[in-house]
Design a protein around this motif. Structure first.
Motif, PDB file in Angstrom:
ATOM      1  N   LEU A 149       0.820  -1.206   0.000  1.00 40.33           N
ATOM      2  CA  LEU A 149       0.000   0.000   0.000  1.00 40.33           C
ATOM      3  C   LEU A 149       0.856   1.259   0.000  1.00 40.33           C
ATOM      4  CD1 LEU A 149      -2.994  -0.492   2.485  1.00 40.33           C
ATOM      5  CD2 LEU A 149      -2.972  -0.729   0.009  1.00 40.33           C
ATOM      6  N   GLU A 150       1.865   1.287   0.835  1.00 41.63           N
ATOM      7  CA  GLU A 150       2.732   2.460   0.928  1.00 41.63           C
ATOM      8  C   GLU A 150       3.465   2.705  -0.382  1.00 41.63           C
ATOM      9  OE1 GLU A 150       5.037   1.363   4.311  1.00 41.63           O
ATOM     10  OE2 GLU A 150       3.606   2.217   5.758  1.00 41.63           O
ATOM     11  N   HIS A 151       3.875   1.632  -1.038  1.00 36.08           N
ATOM     12  CA  HIS A 151       4.535   1.768  -2.343  1.00 36.08           C
ATOM     13  C   HIS A 151       3.556   2.293  -3.381  1.00 36.08           C
ATOM     14  CE1 HIS A 151       7.232   1.077  -5.663  1.00 36.08           C
ATOM     15  NE2 HIS A 151       6.430   0.177  -6.200  1.00 36.08           N
ATOM     16  N   PHE A 152       2.330   1.781  -3.351  1.00 31.52           N
ATOM     17  CA  PHE A 152       1.310   2.226  -4.299  1.00 31.52           C
ATOM     18  C   PHE A 152       1.005   3.708  -4.081  1.00 31.52           C
ATOM     19  CE2 PHE A 152      -3.350   2.084  -5.669  1.00 31.52           C
ATOM     20  CZ  PHE A 152      -3.034   2.159  -7.011  1.00 31.52           C
ATOM     21  N   GLN A 153       0.889   4.121  -2.824  1.00 35.12           N
ATOM     22  CA  GLN A 153       0.624   5.533  -2.539  1.00 35.12           C
ATOM     23  C   GLN A 153       1.767   6.408  -3.043  1.00 35.12           C
ATOM     24  OE1 GLN A 153       0.575   6.872   1.622  1.00 35.12           O
ATOM     25  NE2 GLN A 153      -1.289   8.036   1.180  1.00 35.12           N
ATOM     26  N   TYR A 154       2.998   5.957  -2.884  1.00 33.52           N
ATOM     27  CA  TYR A 154       4.160   6.703  -3.382  1.00 33.52           C
ATOM     28  C   TYR A 154       4.078   6.880  -4.901  1.00 33.52           C
ATOM     29  CZ  TYR A 154       8.921   7.463  -5.052  1.00 33.52           C
ATOM     30  OH  TYR A 154      10.022   7.939  -5.718  1.00 33.52           O
ATOM     31  N   LEU A 155       3.710   5.804  -5.613  1.00 32.76           N
ATOM     32  CA  LEU A 155       3.601   5.884  -7.068  1.00 32.76           C
ATOM     33  C   LEU A 155       2.478   6.828  -7.483  1.00 32.76           C
ATOM     34  CD1 LEU A 155       4.095   2.109  -7.979  1.00 32.76           C
ATOM     35  CD2 LEU A 155       5.753   3.959  -8.260  1.00 32.76           C
ATOM     36  N   LEU A 156       1.377   6.840  -6.741  1.00 36.65           N
ATOM     37  CA  LEU A 156       0.290   7.777  -7.032  1.00 36.65           C
ATOM     38  C   LEU A 156       0.743   9.217  -6.825  1.00 36.65           C
ATOM     39  CD1 LEU A 156      -2.847   6.049  -5.437  1.00 36.65           C
ATOM     40  CD2 LEU A 156      -2.186   6.121  -7.840  1.00 36.65           C
ATOM     41  N   TYR A 179     -10.826  -7.201   9.951  1.00 33.24           N
ATOM     42  CA  TYR A 179      -9.829  -8.148   9.451  1.00 33.24           C
ATOM     43  C   TYR A 179      -8.620  -7.420   8.866  1.00 33.24           C
ATOM     44  CZ  TYR A 179      -8.205 -12.453   7.137  1.00 33.24           C
ATOM     45  OH  TYR A 179      -7.486 -13.545   6.746  1.00 33.24           O
ATOM     46  N   TYR A 180      -8.826  -6.178   8.376  1.00 34.64           N
ATOM     47  CA  TYR A 180      -7.769  -5.436   7.691  1.00 34.64           C
ATOM     48  C   TYR A 180      -7.099  -4.447   8.630  1.00 34.64           C
ATOM     49  CZ  TYR A 180      -9.835  -7.379   3.486  1.00 34.64           C
ATOM     50  OH  TYR A 180     -10.303  -8.247   2.534  1.00 34.64           O
ATOM     51  N   GLN A 181      -5.778  -4.294   8.484  1.00 30.31           N
ATOM     52  CA  GLN A 181      -5.032  -3.327   9.283  1.00 30.31           C
ATOM     53  C   GLN A 181      -5.095  -1.924   8.708  1.00 30.31           C
ATOM     54  OE1 GLN A 181      -1.137  -4.107  10.924  1.00 30.31           O
ATOM     55  NE2 GLN A 181      -1.267  -6.274  10.358  1.00 30.31           N
ATOM     56  N   GLN A 182      -5.124  -1.845   7.386  1.00 30.27           N
ATOM     57  CA  GLN A 182      -4.995  -0.544   6.736  1.00 30.27           C
ATOM     58  C   GLN A 182      -5.552  -0.645   5.323  1.00 30.27           C
ATOM     59  OE1 GLN A 182      -1.234   1.254   7.751  1.00 30.27           O
ATOM     60  NE2 GLN A 182      -1.172   2.428   5.839  1.00 30.27           N
ATOM     61  N   ALA A 183      -5.871   0.506   4.741  1.00 28.55           N
ATOM     62  CA  ALA A 183      -6.399   0.512   3.371  1.00 28.55           C
ATOM     63  C   ALA A 183      -6.055   1.828   2.702  1.00 28.55           C
ATOM     64  CB  ALA A 183      -7.909   0.292   3.373  1.00 28.55           C
ATOM     65  N   LEU A 184      -6.096   1.810   1.373  1.00 29.29           N
ATOM     66  CA  LEU A 184      -5.886   3.017   0.569  1.00 29.29           C
ATOM     67  C   LEU A 184      -7.108   3.194  -0.321  1.00 29.29           C
ATOM     68  CD1 LEU A 184      -3.898   5.287  -0.311  1.00 29.29           C
ATOM     69  CD2 LEU A 184      -3.094   3.718  -2.086  1.00 29.29           C
ATOM     70  N   PHE A 185      -7.732   4.367  -0.228  1.00 30.45           N
ATOM     71  CA  PHE A 185      -8.916   4.656  -1.037  1.00 30.45           C
ATOM     72  C   PHE A 185      -8.546   5.575  -2.189  1.00 30.45           C
ATOM     73  CE2 PHE A 185     -12.466   7.494  -2.095  1.00 30.45           C
ATOM     74  CZ  PHE A 185     -13.398   6.563  -2.518  1.00 30.45           C
ATOM     75  N   GLY A 287     -16.200  -1.746  -3.174  1.00 29.07           N
ATOM     76  CA  GLY A 287     -15.334  -2.785  -3.720  1.00 29.07           C
ATOM     77  C   GLY A 287     -13.951  -2.670  -3.119  1.00 29.07           C
ATOM     78  N   LEU A 288     -13.371  -3.798  -2.747  1.00 27.33           N
ATOM     79  CA  LEU A 288     -12.044  -3.835  -2.128  1.00 27.33           C
ATOM     80  C   LEU A 288     -11.163  -4.813  -2.890  1.00 27.33           C
ATOM     81  CD1 LEU A 288     -11.193  -4.003   1.638  1.00 27.33           C
ATOM     82  CD2 LEU A 288     -10.179  -5.668   0.086  1.00 27.33           C
ATOM     83  N   THR A 289     -10.033  -4.334  -3.338  1.00 26.01           N
ATOM     84  CA  THR A 289      -9.040  -5.198  -3.968  1.00 26.01           C
ATOM     85  C   THR A 289      -7.877  -5.396  -3.001  1.00 26.01           C
ATOM     86  OG1 THR A 289      -7.898  -3.342  -5.021  1.00 26.01           O
ATOM     87  CG2 THR A 289      -9.654  -4.416  -6.279  1.00 26.01           C
ATOM     88  N   PRO A 290      -7.128  -6.483  -3.144  1.00 28.16           N
ATOM     89  CA  PRO A 290      -6.044  -6.755  -2.190  1.00 28.16           C
ATOM     90  C   PRO A 290      -4.813  -5.902  -2.463  1.00 28.16           C
ATOM     91  CG  PRO A 290      -6.121  -8.471  -3.856  1.00 28.16           C
ATOM     92  CD  PRO A 290      -7.294  -7.575  -4.120  1.00 28.16           C
ATOM     93  N   ALA A 291      -4.118  -5.539  -1.400  1.00 29.25           N
ATOM     94  CA  ALA A 291      -2.850  -4.826  -1.558  1.00 29.25           C
ATOM     95  C   ALA A 291      -1.849  -5.695  -2.316  1.00 29.25           C
ATOM     96  CB  ALA A 291      -2.292  -4.437  -0.189  1.00 29.25           C
ATOM     97  N   ASP A 292      -1.874  -6.985  -2.036  1.00 29.93           N
ATOM     98  CA  ASP A 292      -1.039  -7.967  -2.723  1.00 29.93           C
ATOM     99  C   ASP A 292      -1.923  -8.645  -3.769  1.00 29.93           C
ATOM    100  OD1 ASP A 292       0.573 -10.049  -3.543  1.00 29.93           O
ATOM    101  OD2 ASP A 292       1.283 -10.516  -1.540  1.00 29.93           O
ATOM    102  N   TYR A 293      -1.506  -8.634  -5.030  1.00 31.89           N
ATOM    103  CA  TYR A 293      -2.402  -9.031  -6.117  1.00 31.89           C
ATOM    104  C   TYR A 293      -2.946 -10.451  -5.972  1.00 31.89           C
ATOM    105  CZ  TYR A 293       1.137 -11.946  -8.431  1.00 31.89           C
ATOM    106  OH  TYR A 293       2.045 -12.927  -8.731  1.00 31.89           O
TER     107      TYR A 293
END
Length: 444
Positions: A149-156, A179-185, A287-293
């Motif tokens: 997630l942190e890497h994805f946010q950096y790329l955004l 169940y989830y610790q964190q998320a990126l919207f 809709g929720l997609t996984p941080a790890d594909y």
């Protein structure tokens, strides 16, 4: 399984009959398979996102010409109606990596043009398909997922694109589980009911376009200046042909040994009752997609059904068995219960698989294969957006049009890399999928 009664060498779609999105549709008109032979100005083969957009655009651009669409199944029954109902605007997986910022912006522009074009059809024709500007949540279960997630946010941030990080507690209010610790919207993703969308697009095609469902194409050849497509009951003669056939393109001897058929699977519950929805504790329409594909995708629909998607299989015959789907349904059940133990009594009504096509160099094909023969295929898991815009632009290219979007599509496309033959291919792909599932097990 090969349903082809006319040519045993051609593999045809053999999708299961348990696609929940399609099965819950009502009031469908009978199919209109082609009987005998016919002639047309334009023939589009394959009625998924590519083929449907291409057919509509050809008819718009050539109002005095006949446009014919042929599909081996019912529209919405195949891959286009079997995804999780996301139309993603941002670069996806391999498209997001790499240093070329402008290339990534081209992907975003193309994806958003697809959303704009499709939304115009939905609103203009009043297509009932649960169309929603709900955005997309990307959820992380473990520390591994949080790093993604942190890497994805950096790329955004590099792209100047918005993305809001959510804590586990904030996410629980939306999705009803801790169940989830964190998320990126991210806000630009569209949610929809894919089979309903495809049926609505079919029902609102321009008057000069005709669709023949349940009409598999068993062969394709050039005779003089025209193309001839063989059907079970005759031939279709066309001036130009556009292929929206994805992995089945290789059945015509084109782009062979360049695409990997990978099947993904989903299960859908019945609608939750009012009491069950209160116990669920979240909201609807997300809709929720996984941080790890390789993790788990979740959808909660406007009619309060939960959809769980995970598990991947290499399917050289483009199909799955009932026994295999039953095993996968149990895996889906485990993922569902881990997140929603209070809903343990809520059953799955449907479990299905859908074939997507990947390339080893993460490259899609778009353009003219031979004079008068055009194709767009191998969209690497983003067929709703890439398929739609590439189908529209392919129609414009075939009609001698030009635009900046068309040039962008040509620039970001190319030739899928060659892949080795069986049995080496199957061994390598299955090993890689098993490895991805193992390393991502904390996110499933």
């Amino acid at each position: 399984m090969n349903r082809n009664s006319g040519n045993s060498k051609v593999k045809l779609p053999a999708d299961d009959q348990s696609n929940g999105w399609y099965e819950i549709l009502t009031d469908q008109a009978p199919s209109n398979p082609l009987k005998g032979s016919d002639s047309t100005d334009w023939l589009v083969i394959g009625g998924g996102f590519v083929g449907m957009a291409a057919t509509r655009r050809l008819a718009e651009l050539n109002p005095n010409q006949k446009v014919m669409l042929a599909d081996a199944q019912r529209i919405g029954h195949g891959t286009s109606g079997r995804n999780s109902g996301f139309i993603i605007d941002l670069p996806h997986k391999g498209d997001l990596e790499g240093p070329d910022i402008e290339r990534k912006r081209k992907f975003i522009g193309l994806n958003r043009a697809a959303i704009e074009y499709m939304e115009k059809q939905v609103t203009t024709h009043g297509i009932e398909c649960q169309w929603s500007h709900a955005g997309k949540i990307q959820g992380a279960v473990s520390e591994r997922g949080i790093k993604f997630l942190e890497h994805f946010q950096y790329l955004l941030q590099e792209l100047g694109e918005p993305g809001t990080m959510l804590s586990g507690a904030e996410l629980k209010k939306k999705v009803g589980t801790d169940y989830y610790q964190q998320a990126l919207f991210t806000p630009g993703c569209i949610l929809m009911q894919p089979a309903a969308l495809m049926r609505g697009l079919l029902d609102t095609l321009p008057d000069n376009a005709i669709c023949h469902e349940d009409t598999p194409i068993l062969g394709l050849e050039q005779r003089g200046k025209r193309w001839v497509a063989k059907t079970r009951h005759g031939e279709i003669h066309a001036d130009k042909v556009l292929l929206g056939t994805n992995i089945f393109t290789e059945q015509f001897g084109l782009l062979t040994s360049r695409m990997l058929p990978i099947m993904t699977f989903a299960s859908m519950t019945r609608p939750l009752t009012e009491d069950e929805f209160k116990a669920f504790g979240g909201s609807d329409d997300w809709g929720l997609t996984p941080a790890d594909y390789a993790g788990t995708t979740l959808r909660f629909t406007q009619d309060r059904r939960m959809i769980v998607r995970n598990q991947y299989r290499f399917v050289p015959n483009y199909s799955s068995t009932g026994r295999e789907r039953q095993h996968i349904r149990e895996k889906h059940r485990d993922a569902f219960l881990a997140r929603y133990p209070k809903l343990s009594h809520v059953p799955f009504e449907y479990t299905w698989g859908g074939v997507c096509t990947l390339s080893s160099n993460y490259t899609s094909f778009f353009g003219e294969l031979k004079p008068g023969l055009f194709a767009s295929c191998c969209h690497n898991g983003v067929g709703a957006a890439r398929g739609t815009i590439s189908g529209k632009l392919l129609a414009e290219l075939a009609s001698d049009g030009d635009s900046q979007l068309q040039r962008d599509m040509l620039e970001v496309s190319g030739m899928p890399a060659w892949i080795p033959p069986e049995p080496f291919l199957g061994v390598g792909v299955r090993t890689r999928l098993k490895m991805a599932e193992w390393v991502s097990r904390s996110e499933i």
